[in-house]
Enzyme design. Structure first.
Site, PDB file in Angstrom:
ATOM      1  N   CYS A   1      84.864  46.373 -22.670  1.00  0.00           N
ATOM      2  CA  CYS A   1      86.129  46.992 -23.101  1.00  0.00           C
ATOM      3  C   CYS A   1      86.375  46.743 -24.590  1.00  0.00           C
ATOM      4  CB  CYS A   1      87.285  46.467 -22.250  1.00  0.00           C
ATOM      5  SG  CYS A   1      87.076  46.861 -20.497  1.00  0.00           S
ATOM      6  N   THR A   2      85.980  45.578 -25.053  1.00  0.00           N
ATOM      7  CA  THR A   2      86.106  45.273 -26.488  1.00  0.00           C
ATOM      8  C   THR A   2      85.178  46.180 -27.288  1.00  0.00           C
ATOM      9  OG1 THR A   2      86.734  42.987 -26.032  1.00  0.00           O
ATOM     10  CG2 THR A   2      85.865  43.469 -28.238  1.00  0.00           C
TER      11      THR A   2
END
Length: 155
Positions: free
Chosen positions: A46-47
């Site tokens: 997600c980062t």
């Protein structure tokens, strides 16, 4: 609320967002909206996905598109994630899962051998008139932002 399909007008939604505001889809009429759903703040995939959107934000802006990220995390958690990663776009908090259900991104997933409900990484392109123009499901983080940009440039 039933899930929407390509060609449908997306119902105007209002969701709590970073910056202490509520984001409404209708606020973006006249712009394309890239709405990306991801499982959880501060996790590796997600980062990386958020960073790819961040690093290409000028390209999205040049194509008359805004980027909005969505997960079930709280606004408070989103604020920390956005600040830490210097995201120039808002993150929407869908803790009640209404937006997730509208876009049908809540799926059964295997986590450490157990079945759990979670967000399937997905992105949706809403056109300037609020119509769903494209969807990407089961997104592969490393190539996804390039796929979205390629699609936008071809319009």
């Amino acid at each position: 609320m039933t899930a929407i399909a390509i060609g449908d007008t997306v119902p105007d939604f209002e969701v709590a967002a970073t910056g202490g505001k509520a984001v409404k889809l209708s606020d973006y009429r006249g712009k394309k909206v890239v709405l990306y759903f991801y499982p959880k703040d501060n996790t590796p995939g997600c980062t990386q996905e958020g960073q790819a959107f961040r690093d290409n934000i000028d390209r999205f802006a040049a194509l008359n598109a805004v980027v909005l990220g969505v997960s079930r995390d709280s606004v408070k958690v989103h604020e920390g994630f956005k600040c830490k990663q210097a995201f120039p776009f808002d993150l929407l908090s869908d803790q009640d899962e209404n937006l997730c259900r509208l876009f049908d991104v809540i799926k059964m997933k295997n986590m450490y051998g157990k079945q759990v409900q979670g967000i399937e990484r997905s992105t949706f392109l809403i056109d300037e008139n609020g119509v769903l123009a494209k969807e990407w499901r089961k997104v592969q983080v490393k190539v996804h932002v390039a796929e979205v940009l390629d699609f936008l440039q071809a319009l």
